[in-house]
Design an enzyme around this catalytic site. Structure first.
Site, PDB file in Angstrom:
ATOM      1  N   CYS A   2       0.918  -1.377   0.084  1.00 56.91           N
ATOM      2  CA  CYS A   2      -0.107  -0.063  -0.026  1.00 56.91           C
ATOM      3  C   CYS A   2       0.793   1.268   0.203  1.00 56.91           C
ATOM      4  O   CYS A   2       1.761   1.484   0.925  1.00 56.91           O
ATOM      5  CB  CYS A   2      -0.977  -0.070   1.320  1.00 56.91           C
ATOM      6  SG  CYS A   2      -1.977   1.405   1.268  1.00 56.91           S
ATOM      7  N   ASP A  53      -1.098  -4.205 -14.477  1.00 57.83           N
ATOM      8  CA  ASP A  53      -1.548  -3.836 -15.953  1.00 57.83           C
ATOM      9  C   ASP A  53      -2.021  -5.055 -16.691  1.00 57.83           C
ATOM     10  O   ASP A  53      -2.095  -4.887 -18.036  1.00 57.83           O
ATOM     11  CB  ASP A  53      -0.235  -3.348 -16.599  1.00 57.83           C
ATOM     12  CG  ASP A  53       0.200  -2.061 -15.962  1.00 57.83           C
ATOM     13  OD1 ASP A  53      -0.569  -1.592 -14.813  1.00 57.83           O
ATOM     14  OD2 ASP A  53       1.293  -1.477 -16.156  1.00 57.83           O
TER      15      ASP A  53
HETATM   16  C1  LIG Z   1      -9.083   0.629  -5.936  1.00 59.13           C
HETATM   17  C2  LIG Z   1      -8.040  -0.073  -5.762  1.00 59.13           C
HETATM   18  C3  LIG Z   1      -7.903  -0.738  -4.406  1.00 59.13           C
HETATM   19  C4  LIG Z   1      -6.726  -1.609  -3.934  1.00 59.13           C
HETATM   20  N1  LIG Z   1      -6.695  -1.872  -2.758  1.00 59.13           N
HETATM   21  C5  LIG Z   1      -5.658  -3.046  -2.348  1.00 59.13           C
HETATM   22  C6  LIG Z   1      -5.565  -3.395  -1.302  1.00 59.13           C
HETATM   23  O1  LIG Z   1      -6.427  -3.266  -0.487  1.00 59.13           O
HETATM   24  N2  LIG Z   1      -4.752  -4.336  -0.963  1.00 59.13           N
HETATM   25  C7  LIG Z   1      -3.561  -4.515  -1.885  1.00 59.13           C
HETATM   26  O2  LIG Z   1      -2.785  -5.313  -1.691  1.00 59.13           O
HETATM   27  N3  LIG Z   1      -3.594  -4.029  -3.154  1.00 59.13           N
HETATM   28  C8  LIG Z   1      -4.693  -3.323  -3.436  1.00 59.13           C
HETATM   29  N4  LIG Z   1      -4.917  -2.367  -4.581  1.00 59.13           N
HETATM   30  C9  LIG Z   1      -3.678  -2.831  -5.691  1.00 59.13           C
HETATM   31  C10 LIG Z   1      -4.299  -4.182  -6.577  1.00 59.13           C
HETATM   32  O3  LIG Z   1      -4.363  -5.195  -5.929  1.00 59.13           O
HETATM   33  C11 LIG Z   1      -3.187  -4.350  -7.779  1.00 59.13           C
HETATM   34  O4  LIG Z   1      -1.845  -4.651  -6.947  1.00 59.13           O
HETATM   35  C12 LIG Z   1      -2.688  -2.909  -8.544  1.00 59.13           C
HETATM   36  O5  LIG Z   1      -3.903  -2.378  -8.666  1.00 59.13           O
HETATM   37  C13 LIG Z   1      -2.126  -3.430  -9.871  1.00 59.13           C
HETATM   38  O6  LIG Z   1      -2.790  -4.356 -10.459  1.00 59.13           O
HETATM   39  P1  LIG Z   1      -3.763  -4.150 -11.824  1.00 59.13           P
HETATM   40  O7  LIG Z   1      -3.139  -3.428 -12.731  1.00 59.13           O
HETATM   41  O8  LIG Z   1      -4.404  -5.440 -12.250  1.00 59.13           O
HETATM   42  O9  LIG Z   1      -4.862  -3.124 -11.241  1.00 59.13           O
HETATM   43  C14 LIG Z   1      -5.776  -1.934  -4.972  1.00 59.13           C
HETATM   44  C15 LIG Z   1      -5.945  -1.201  -6.412  1.00 59.13           C
HETATM   45  C16 LIG Z   1      -6.959  -0.406  -6.612  1.00 59.13           C
HETATM   46  C17 LIG Z   1      -7.144   0.158  -8.062  1.00 59.13           C
END
Ligand SMILES: Cc1cc2nc3c(=O)[nH]c(=O)nc-3n(C[C@H](O)[C@H](O)[C@H](O)COP(=O)(O)O)c2cc1C
Length: 364
Positions: free
Chosen positions: A124, A226
């Site tokens: 985070c 991504d």
């Molecule tokens: C709205 C939002 C909330 C997220 N909340 C968390 C969370 O609570 N814990 C965590 O480890 N990652 C959290 N993430 C990160 C995602 O798990 C992920 O690592 C990040 O979005 C990259 O992956 P993606 O490109 O598939 O979105 C969050 C991402 C977004 C967009």
């Protein structure tokens, strides 16, 4: 807790067709139904969304981050976030915090809610979390990690996993070192978002970095970042050295991404067989799960509406639909608008603009 109404035979057949391509995997002691797992997302990965994504092919799910202190103080709203639905199969609960004792006490309480595993948020980037030493700040104090992992594991029976970033900033990309500590401390697997804390959500996930970690690792690795399009996900799935992949934002605009990514030939066509009416069935199921989970009418409306609006992304007149949804404050009206909209676009293809910035902030 009741089982939901079945999907139509047409949608069921489509789902089953893709499911047949899924490869079940075992990470440590835990079996997942597919290599594609729903990543934790704050404010999103609650019971209804996790259940829905498992129905639509996610091999497993993780809750949003939950404060260890909120759990230890027995904060009612925090304890509610720990709840798990009996129909959930492979669900983990993610905790955040900075203190080994507080995290281990919280893990003990969390376990009594029945998760298959517990995950530590080490990615985070949000100042409120990092300034107290939690989230990605844990990656800066590597000497504290083994004691924290070991203290937590002493109180736990279920596996403990971690979700990290590549490092704090471009000069301190220490994921490799953390992997080693994790392995020596009995962590079950590591999920990695391919950005540093400083990057937050800018730039691109560094898949070369993630794939190179694979060479030296000796514990399961889940790559993340991504994978927003079934094509990109399918391509990565075929060539990755990771044991599994996590998808976050991609599942918000395309609820079928876990399924569509499984068949490489289909994904490369870049056309979807999931129609507006299929999306309407998904919305109805989401409503069932949401009404089973929450009592407060306003919460039910807010939870359903935000997802319904995201699901419409890429369909014709989605902006108008979004406007209509937010102009209404009544669940029945919003559902009627959603029904009319999704049924009216039965012959339309979904074309999401992936160049558009979508959700460039989050808790991991
Ligand atoms: C709205 C939002 C909330 C997220 N909340 C968390 C969370 O609570 N814990 C965590 O480890 N990652 C959290 N993430 C990160 C995602 O798990 C992920 O690592 C990040 O979005 C990259 O992956 P993606 O490109 O598939 O979105 C969050 C991402 C977004 C967009």
């Amino acid at each position: 807790m009741t089982t939901p109404r079945p999907f139509s035979p047409e949608l069921t057949a489509k789902i089953e067709r893709f499911r047949s391509f899924a490869t079940p995997i075992k990470l440590g002691q835990i079996h997942f139904d597919s290599k594609l797992i729903l990543a934790p997302m704050a404010g999103i990965c609650n019971i209804p969304y996790r259940l829905l994504m498992e129905d639509l092919g996610a091999g497993g799910t993780v809750s949003e981050l939950i404060s260890c202190h909120g759990i230890n103080y027995k904060n009612r709203r925090t304890l509610d976030m720990l709840k798990i639905h009996p129909l959930e199969r492979n669900v983990g609960i993610q905790l955040f915090g900075e203190d080994a004792e507080a995290m281990s006490n919280a893990a003990e309480i969390t376990e009594s809610f029945g998760p298959k595993f517990i995950d530590i948020n080490m990615g985070c980037p949000v100042s409120k979390v990092v300034s107290k030493g939690g989230g990605s700040a844990l990656m800066k104090e590597v000497q504290n990690l083994a004691p924290m992992f070991e203290t937590m594991k002493k109180k736990m029976k279920v596996p403990l996993s971690i979700k990290i970033r590549t490092g704090w900033d471009s000069n301190t990309r220490n994921a490799q070192e953390i992997l080693k500590i994790a392995r020596e401390s009995g962590i079950e697997w590591v999920a990695i978002h391919g950005r540093t804390r400083t990057q937050q959500y800018t730039g691109s996930a560094d898949w070369e970095f993630i794939e190179n970690l694979h060479d030296e690792r000796k514990l399961p690795l889940i790559g993340n970042g991504d994978l927003h399009h079934p094509y990109a996900t399918s391509e990565r799935l075929q060539k990755t050295g990771c044991d599994a992949l996590m998808i976050a934002r991609g599942a918000l605009r395309n609820p079928f991404i876990f399924l569509e990514s499984l068949d490489p030939t289909y994904a490369s066509s870049k056309r979807s067989i999931f129609t507006g009416p299929d999306h309407w069935e998904v919305v109805q199921r989401l409503r069932e799960y949401t009404e089973q989970t929450f009592e407060d009418e306003r919460t039910i409306l807010v939870q359903i509406r935000k997802l319904v609006v995201w699901f419409s992304a890429g369909f014709p007149h989605a902006a108008q639909f979004r406007g209509l949804q937010f102009a209404n404050q009544n669940l029945e009206d919003c559902m009627k608008i959603a029904e009319d909209y999704f049924l009216s676009i039965s012959n339309s293809q979904k074309f999401i603009n992936y160049d558009e910035v979508f959700m460039s902030s989050g808790h991991g």
